[in-house]
Write an enzyme that holds these catalytic residues in place. Sequence first.
Site, PDB file in Angstrom:
ATOM      1  CG  ASN A  27      10.463  50.232   4.916  1.00 46.22           C
ATOM      2  OD1 ASN A  27      10.173  51.258   4.304  1.00 46.22           O
ATOM      3  ND2 ASN A  27       9.928  49.926   6.080  1.00 46.22           N
ATOM      4  CE  LYS A  58      10.143  54.955   4.057  1.00 43.00           C
ATOM      5  NZ  LYS A  58       9.308  53.836   3.837  1.00 43.00           N
ATOM      6  CB  ALA A  91       0.821  47.689   8.165  1.00 44.10           C
ATOM      7  CG  ASN A 109       7.563  56.305  13.868  1.00 45.08           C
ATOM      8  OD1 ASN A 109       7.899  55.249  14.410  1.00 45.08           O
ATOM      9  ND2 ASN A 109       7.082  56.352  12.636  1.00 45.08           N
TER      10      ASN A 109
HETATM   11  O1  KPL Z   1       8.609  53.476   6.816  1.00 41.62           O
HETATM   12  C1  KPL Z   1       8.362  53.584   7.996  1.00 41.62           C
HETATM   13  C2  KPL Z   1       8.323  52.313   8.764  1.00 41.62           C
HETATM   14  O2  KPL Z   1       7.783  52.260   9.866  1.00 41.62           O
HETATM   15  O3  KPL Z   1       8.840  51.319   8.223  1.00 41.62           O
HETATM   16  C3  KPL Z   1       8.239  54.930   8.631  1.00 41.62           C
HETATM   17  C4  KPL Z   1       8.266  56.013   7.571  1.00 41.62           C
HETATM   18  C5  KPL Z   1       9.369  55.110   9.590  1.00 41.62           C
HETATM   19  C6  KPL Z   1       6.916  55.141   9.324  1.00 41.62           C
HETATM   20  O4  KPL Z   1       6.821  54.459  10.512  1.00 41.62           O
END
Ligand code: KPL
Length: 311
Positions: free
Chosen positions: A104, A186, A10, A204
């Site tokens: 992430n 984050k 994505a 979310n």
């Molecule tokens: O980073 C995200 C993720 O889905 O990994 C957020 C900010 C929570 C947005 O969905």
Amino acid sequence: MKITIVGPGAMGCLLACFLSKSKEEIWLLDKNPERAQKIKEQGLKIEGISGSWQVKVNIAAQAKEIAQPQDLVIIAVKSYDTKNAVKDIKSLLSETSLVLSLQNGLGNIEIISEVVGQERVLGGITNQGATLLGPGWVRHAGKAETVIGRLDGRLPVELRFIRELFNQCGLETRLSKDIKSLLWSKLIINVGINALTALTHLHNGKLIEFAGTRKILEEAVNEAVRVAKKKRIKLIYDDPLSKVEAVCEATAANVSSMLQDVLRRKPTEIDFINGAIVRQAQALNLPTPVNSVLTNLVKTIEASYNLRVNL
Ligand code: KPL
């Protein structure tokens, strides 16, 4: 500038769609040859809050097809694929190439640094909400800023150029001198949202509408904030819990990346998010019961996709 984005998930597709608005040479690297061929033929498709458009993109299934050294390689694969992804792109790097992690979780920068050397690595976060709807087809579900920086805190001209480029393409971006603080800030958001959405299958925004999930979110976030404090990491938000709730609202319609993984029966980034908090806390003798439960539940789901009960 020559830019390769590694990973057609994505976020990778969203970045490729936006950066293709520039006059720079943009490549997407997708290790799956069939999918790469499909995206080559159909192009990338985006819909959602920034409108709908389609764009043709240079795409390769192997780095050797791209051939020339790249000025910037953006790593947008899942954290558990970082090591392999960085090994794959070694042939694309010259002495001046930069590698930017827009992923992430904790640990990616360290993994990339081991392979390419710390001086080449840029870290970044993006709170953009993106959902993959099919190969090369993405829904832009939440607009938010992207922040990037270097591990040594310097903001050289190349970094400022990347910021300008992202902004010109419509990706609101700023620079930071404290990338560690940024990544932890984050991380706190992902700690509050990702596992809980993966377990409840909620968007979310719904997490803060139910008393039960709101409470668990609060406890998971507070545990993570205590770990950050003990490590003397300065978070960029004065009130981290309010920030996580604000992100739930700003990305209310988003399917979190971890829920997308679970719905596709794929591995998740739990070890790099809530699991990372548990490991860091153990080393500091801090209790993290809520993050531990969230980690174990998501790991159980991951390990048992083929055992799901259906009536
Ligand atoms: O980073 C995200 C993720 O889905 O990994 C957020 C900010 C929570 C947005 O969905």
